[in-house]
Design a protein around this motif. Structure first.
Motif, short mmCIF file in Angstrom:
data_model
loop_
_atom_site.label_atom_id
_atom_site.label_comp_id
_atom_site.label_asym_id
_atom_site.label_seq_id
_atom_site.Cartn_x
_atom_site.Cartn_y
_atom_site.Cartn_z
N THR A 13 0.83 -1.20 0.00
CA THR A 13 0.00 0.00 0.00
C THR A 13 0.87 1.25 0.00
OG1 THR A 13 -1.72 -1.18 1.23
CG2 THR A 13 -1.84 1.22 1.22
N ALA A 14 1.94 1.23 0.78
CA ALA A 14 2.86 2.37 0.81
C ALA A 14 3.52 2.59 -0.55
CB ALA A 14 3.93 2.16 1.88
N VAL A 15 3.87 1.51 -1.25
CA VAL A 15 4.49 1.64 -2.57
C VAL A 15 3.49 2.23 -3.57
CG1 VAL A 15 5.43 0.34 -4.52
CG2 VAL A 15 6.17 -0.19 -2.19
N TYR A 16 2.27 1.76 -3.54
CA TYR A 16 1.25 2.26 -4.47
C TYR A 16 0.93 3.74 -4.23
CZ TYR A 16 -0.27 -2.01 -6.87
OH TYR A 16 -0.34 -3.11 -7.68
N PHE A 17 0.90 4.15 -2.96
CA PHE A 17 0.41 5.49 -2.63
C PHE A 17 1.50 6.39 -2.05
CE2 PHE A 17 -3.17 2.57 -2.32
CZ PHE A 17 -4.07 3.18 -3.17
N ARG A 18 2.75 6.10 -2.31
CA ARG A 18 3.82 6.92 -1.76
C ARG A 18 3.76 8.35 -2.31
NH1 ARG A 18 5.62 3.92 -5.89
NH2 ARG A 18 7.05 4.85 -7.42
N PRO A 19 4.14 9.33 -1.50
CA PRO A 19 4.15 10.72 -1.97
C PRO A 19 5.37 11.00 -2.86
CG PRO A 19 4.91 10.61 0.29
CD PRO A 19 4.50 9.21 -0.08
N HIS A 20 5.15 10.90 -4.14
CA HIS A 20 6.24 11.08 -5.10
C HIS A 20 5.68 11.71 -6.35
CE1 HIS A 20 9.51 9.99 -7.89
NE2 HIS A 20 10.26 9.98 -6.80
N ALA A 21 6.44 12.59 -6.94
CA ALA A 21 5.94 13.32 -8.10
C ALA A 21 5.61 12.41 -9.27
CB ALA A 21 6.97 14.37 -8.53
N ASP A 22 6.32 11.29 -9.38
CA ASP A 22 6.11 10.36 -10.49
C ASP A 22 5.11 9.27 -10.17
OD1 ASP A 22 7.98 11.76 -11.99
OD2 ASP A 22 9.65 10.54 -11.23
N ASN A 23 4.51 9.33 -8.99
CA ASN A 23 3.53 8.32 -8.62
C ASN A 23 2.31 8.44 -9.53
OD1 ASN A 23 1.47 6.82 -7.37
ND2 ASN A 23 2.42 7.10 -5.36
#
Length: 448
Positions: A404-414
């Motif tokens: 879940t953290a990988v899917y929704f991480r705060p990152h500009a390219d997410n």
């Protein structure tokens, strides 16, 4: 009898010093202490107080007190006990090798302050090397009602002579929960550092996820402390209070995060629909209260008439609520599927649809594994390996949190957040276009 023994095999109450009271109870058989895994050095200590018996009005005055007492039995004796019951054979007289009578009331002085008994199981069972046993009270005199208070201690004796109140199969759980606490603490620290470093891309949901990870970490710490003290003293010594508090917070945050992520709150839309709010306000508190009630119930004695009924009801409520929190994700998937066919943004909505489907599969798999597979593992594994179900549960939870953290991480390219920004831009453009329209057309558009 069949239902009682079968459920007893599945129940692992935490406290191994059980205090129970029976007052003029007319049940023929009562579960006093839930199933415990004994080693070859296993002991059962009984302390009986305030014993009195009463005859029902109009019946014979002679009472055979040897037909009232306590016995321990192994799960494999269930069939024989059921056959004996149908034949009218008292469990205290059972011929099953794994049914051991510990104390009958003809050896107890009525009204005495206390009768104490220490029973090494090796002295009662030939070639005893350990096993799974539960303690029952049996009343084979239908015209007699008994009243008593009892304290039961179940434990194994270590090689150094100290008592170990953890069941065989539970004795490694303090280490298991401490290791999982360290892993979750590291994962929480890494997530918090990522949120701080990417604060410009972080949303409110990311801070909520940080709080969830912290609550889960503290839950594991309190659980490790609780099992450590149970091993040494037979009681959780206050750690259970901390465990209740953190379990409540973790449950509340977990299902809130699942619902809010599944609806796209915070990163794709700022508001929740009415039906989504109903899920949050009704289902989530109900589920959390049921989960905490299950923990509290497991620590209490099963002597109460309604103990099994409440346990079944609470488990059912827990499963139903877990299924109910899936509805917001299903609604989002349905909305995206319809939008991809009507609003001319098929590529973007299909990408959203795929991501929501991935999250839906994750949530379903996690709930199915932790609520069903783990339960089946606990009930089917040999008692020496029951700790494996707890390890599997914690590893599945860590994996779910990590994905879940990988899917929704705060990152500009997410891709999730990129889709959210596109939606915000589209909403802003639509609003600007609406403001440029004449007032009459704008009113018609808003009504539509």
């Amino acid at each position: 009898m069949r239902r009682t023994v079968t459920l007893a095999k599945l129940l692992m109450g935490l406290s191994r010093i059980t205090d129970a009271s029976v007052a003029r109870d007319d049940r023929r058989i009562i579960l006093i202490a839930t199933t415990f895994g004994f080693s070859a050095s296993g002991h059962v200590d009984l302390e009986l107080k305030k014993f009195q018996y009463y005859l029902t009005p109009g019946d014979a005055e002679e009472v055979n007190l040897s037909r009232l007492g306590f016995f321990v039995t192994a799960p494999e004796a269930e069939t024989q006990l059921e056959v004996d019951r149908e034949r009218g054979v008292c469990p205290l007289d059972s011929a099953a090798a794994s049914v051991v009578t510990l104390l009958t009331f003809d050896k107890v002085e009525q009204g005495s302050n206390a009768t104490r008994l220490r029973v090494p199981l090796r002295e009662q069972l030939p070639d005893f090397e350990g096993g799974y046993f539960s303690l029952f009270y049996a009343n084979c005199e239908p015209d007699v009602l008994a009243t008593f208070d009892i304290r039961v201690s179940l434990y194994n004796v270590r090689s150094n002579g100290k008592k170990d109140y953890l069941s065989v199969g539970e004795d490694v759980l303090p280490l298991v929960f401490m290791v999982m606490f360290v892993l979750f603490a590291v994962a929480t620290a890494l997530w918090a550092a990522l949120v701080v470093r990417s604060r410009q891309d972080a949303h409110r949901i990311h801070h909520l996820m940080t709080a969830l990870a912290a609550a889960k970490t503290l839950t594991l710490l309190s659980e490790a402390g609780m099992y450590h003290f149970v091993r040494a003293t037979g009681r959780p010594d206050g750690w259970n209070i901390a465990y209740y508090v953190f379990t409540f917070l973790r449950g509340l945050l977990f299902f809130s995060v699942v619902v809010l992520v599944g609806t796209g709150w915070s990163y794709m839309k700022a508001l929740l629909a009415k039906r989504e709010k109903r899920i949050l306000m009704i289902v989530i508190p109900l589920q959390v209260c049921a989960e905490v009630a299950i923990v509290v119930l497991d620590e209490n004695t099963p002597v109460s008439r309604s103990w099994f009924t409440w346990r079944d009801i609470l488990h059912l409520v827990d499963i139903v609520c877990c299924c109910a929190v899936l509805f917001p994700i299903v609604w989002s998937i349905k909305h995206l599927r319809e939008a991809s066919q009507t609003d001319g943004k098929a590529a973007r909505n299909l990408a959203k649809l795929q991501l929501f489907r991935h999250f839906y599969v994750m949530v379903v798999s996690y709930i199915y594994f932790t609520r069903i597979i783990v339960y089946l593992l606990r009930s089917s594994l040999p008692y020496q390996w029951v700790w494996v179900s707890d390890v599997a549960n914690q590893i599945a939870t860590l994996l779910f949190y990590t994905l879940t953290a990988v899917y929704f991480r705060p990152h500009a390219d997410n891709p999730y957040l990129a889709l959210g920004l596109e939606d915000a831009d589209a909403d802003w453009e639509a609003q600007q276009h609406l403001q440029q329209q004449p007032k009459s057309q704008r009113s018609n558009s808003q009504d539509l």
